[in-house]
Design a protein around this motif. Sequence first.
Motif, mmCIF file in Angstrom:
data_model
loop_
_atom_site.group_PDB
_atom_site.id
_atom_site.type_symbol
_atom_site.label_atom_id
_atom_site.label_comp_id
_atom_site.label_asym_id
_atom_site.label_seq_id
_atom_site.Cartn_x
_atom_site.Cartn_y
_atom_site.Cartn_z
ATOM 1 N N ALA A 242 0.866 -1.261 0.044
ATOM 2 C CA ALA A 242 0.007 -0.081 -0.063
ATOM 3 C C ALA A 242 0.816 1.421 -0.039
ATOM 4 O O ALA A 242 0.595 2.335 -0.636
ATOM 5 N N ILE A 243 2.113 1.167 0.811
ATOM 6 C CA ILE A 243 2.906 2.364 0.652
ATOM 7 C C ILE A 243 3.597 2.510 -0.740
ATOM 8 O O ILE A 243 3.643 3.470 -1.028
ATOM 9 N N ILE A 244 4.170 1.476 -1.174
ATOM 10 C CA ILE A 244 4.794 1.558 -2.585
ATOM 11 C C ILE A 244 3.846 2.175 -3.419
ATOM 12 O O ILE A 244 4.264 2.865 -4.503
ATOM 13 N N ALA A 245 2.525 1.811 -3.641
ATOM 14 C CA ALA A 245 1.564 2.193 -4.463
ATOM 15 C C ALA A 245 1.062 3.496 -4.236
ATOM 16 O O ALA A 245 0.164 4.152 -5.014
ATOM 17 N N ALA A 246 1.177 4.126 -2.883
ATOM 18 C CA ALA A 246 0.877 5.363 -2.437
ATOM 19 C C ALA A 246 0.860 6.437 -3.311
ATOM 20 O O ALA A 246 -0.083 7.417 -3.636
ATOM 21 N N ASP A 247 2.118 6.707 -3.939
ATOM 22 C CA ASP A 247 2.383 7.887 -4.601
ATOM 23 C C ASP A 247 1.443 8.078 -6.041
ATOM 24 O O ASP A 247 1.204 8.988 -6.327
ATOM 25 N N ASP A 248 0.973 6.675 -6.523
ATOM 26 C CA ASP A 248 0.279 6.819 -7.640
ATOM 27 C C ASP A 248 -1.221 7.577 -7.448
ATOM 28 O O ASP A 248 -1.813 7.832 -8.441
ATOM 29 N N LEU A 249 -1.756 7.603 -6.179
ATOM 30 C CA LEU A 249 -3.008 8.169 -5.983
ATOM 31 C C LEU A 249 -2.937 9.657 -5.877
ATOM 32 O O LEU A 249 -4.151 10.141 -6.359
ATOM 33 N N GLN A 250 -2.169 10.156 -5.736
ATOM 34 C CA GLN A 250 -1.834 11.570 -5.891
ATOM 35 C C GLN A 250 -3.461 12.494 -4.891
ATOM 36 O O GLN A 250 -3.990 13.078 -5.559
ATOM 37 N N HIS A 255 0.564 14.966 3.477
ATOM 38 C CA HIS A 255 0.901 13.564 3.556
ATOM 39 C C HIS A 255 -0.205 12.799 3.044
ATOM 40 O O HIS A 255 -1.246 12.795 3.631
ATOM 41 N N GLY A 256 -0.105 12.455 1.890
ATOM 42 C CA GLY A 256 -1.529 11.715 1.222
ATOM 43 C C GLY A 256 -1.282 10.152 1.849
ATOM 44 O O GLY A 256 -0.482 9.825 2.565
ATOM 45 N N PRO A 257 -2.466 9.636 1.343
ATOM 46 C CA PRO A 257 -2.875 8.209 2.199
ATOM 47 C C PRO A 257 -2.258 6.976 1.294
ATOM 48 O O PRO A 257 -1.615 7.213 0.098
ATOM 49 N N VAL A 258 -2.062 5.999 2.111
ATOM 50 C CA VAL A 258 -1.545 4.832 1.208
ATOM 51 C C VAL A 258 -2.790 4.331 0.310
ATOM 52 O O VAL A 258 -3.806 4.783 0.660
ATOM 53 N N HIS A 259 -2.416 3.512 -0.377
ATOM 54 C CA HIS A 259 -3.229 3.037 -1.380
ATOM 55 C C HIS A 259 -3.944 1.567 -0.792
ATOM 56 O O HIS A 259 -3.478 0.456 -1.175
ATOM 57 N N HIS A 260 -4.873 1.843 -0.234
ATOM 58 C CA HIS A 260 -5.647 0.244 0.592
ATOM 59 C C HIS A 260 -6.019 -0.639 -0.295
ATOM 60 O O HIS A 260 -5.839 -1.538 -0.194
ATOM 61 N N PHE A 261 -6.478 -0.070 -1.805
ATOM 62 C CA PHE A 261 -6.947 -1.353 -2.597
ATOM 63 C C PHE A 261 -5.958 -1.511 -3.716
ATOM 64 O O PHE A 261 -6.345 -1.607 -4.812
ATOM 65 N N HIS A 262 -4.755 -1.309 -3.330
ATOM 66 C CA HIS A 262 -3.592 -1.805 -4.446
ATOM 67 C C HIS A 262 -3.739 -3.027 -5.045
ATOM 68 O O HIS A 262 -3.241 -3.178 -6.102
ATOM 69 N N ARG A 263 -4.323 -3.930 -4.551
ATOM 70 C CA ARG A 263 -4.373 -5.256 -4.877
ATOM 71 C C ARG A 263 -5.483 -5.416 -5.937
ATOM 72 O O ARG A 263 -5.722 -6.414 -6.489
ATOM 73 N N VAL A 264 -6.398 -4.425 -5.615
ATOM 74 C CA VAL A 264 -7.780 -4.551 -6.324
ATOM 75 C C VAL A 264 -7.921 -3.558 -7.669
ATOM 76 O O VAL A 264 -8.345 -4.215 -8.630
ATOM 77 N N TRP A 265 -7.549 -2.370 -7.373
ATOM 78 C CA TRP A 265 -7.324 -1.554 -8.648
ATOM 79 C C TRP A 265 -6.229 -0.824 -8.660
ATOM 80 O O TRP A 265 -5.940 -0.235 -7.625
ATOM 81 N N PRO A 266 -5.809 -0.554 -9.752
ATOM 82 C CA PRO A 266 -4.696 0.510 -9.928
ATOM 83 C C PRO A 266 -4.810 1.778 -9.876
ATOM 84 O O PRO A 266 -6.027 2.306 -10.324
#
Length: 267
Positions: A242-250, A255-266
């Motif tokens: 979730a941290i690795i994918a966090a920067d993609d959320l924008q 301080h942006g959030p982590v990507h909780h659903f990184h395994r479900v949707w990019p």
Amino acid sequence: MAAIALTIAGSDSGGGAGIQADLKAMSALGVYGASVITAVTAQNTCAVTAVHGIPTQVIRAQIDAVLGDLDVKAIKIGMLATPEIIGVVADAIAGFDGPIVLDPVMVAKSGDALLAAEAIGALRRLLVPRASVLTPNLPEAARLLETNDAGPLNEVTAQGRALVALGADAVLMKGGHASGAICHDLLVGPEGVLAELTAPRLATKNTHGTGCTLSSAIAAGLAKGLTLKSAVQEAHTYLQGAIIAADDLQVGQGHGPVHHFHRVWPA
């Protein structure tokens, strides 16, 4: 039948931490999440601008409603804000015999206080002894023990054991506030380190809600019947993704959030 976990915590209007992060993490890991809101915060990725504690009788009513109907297998406890809220939560869960994950939330990622200074003693006295696992970062561990932040891993282990001595079954000492290229999380029991979890320290500002997410993910694993070690390992792996994918959320300007659903949707 779905495994059910309950989160007792504050609401984050920005959606990155608190109840919102807890429910996202539980859902992402295949667990039905129920919630008891202890406080409403006006919050985004930059700051907490207001906090409104929920009346204690309403907090009690929420807990009674959930535990009186749902087959809750694990409880995660997060932001509690005041001694009065800590007291009512401790009393309301007195009859619950499942695992309890206690995240001693004290300060938001923005630096704003989420726990009154006078509440730390109540947390230490009333809820730490109920914890199947306590999940402090290094500053939170130090405040609970009224000492300085741990430095080397031997000091981290010693503080973990000191927290176990206060009554917790185990303590996950989180290394996110330490330094070095590798982040070390230590799961500590009465006899010392039960497990060491490591990951590269990532250069990102998007780590809002990491503590909430990790503790909720552990609760989700325990609700599914995993052992503590397995639940912590699963949660650690999930959070790293979730941290690795966090920067993609924008999301947001701070301080942006982590990507909780990184395994479900990019993102």
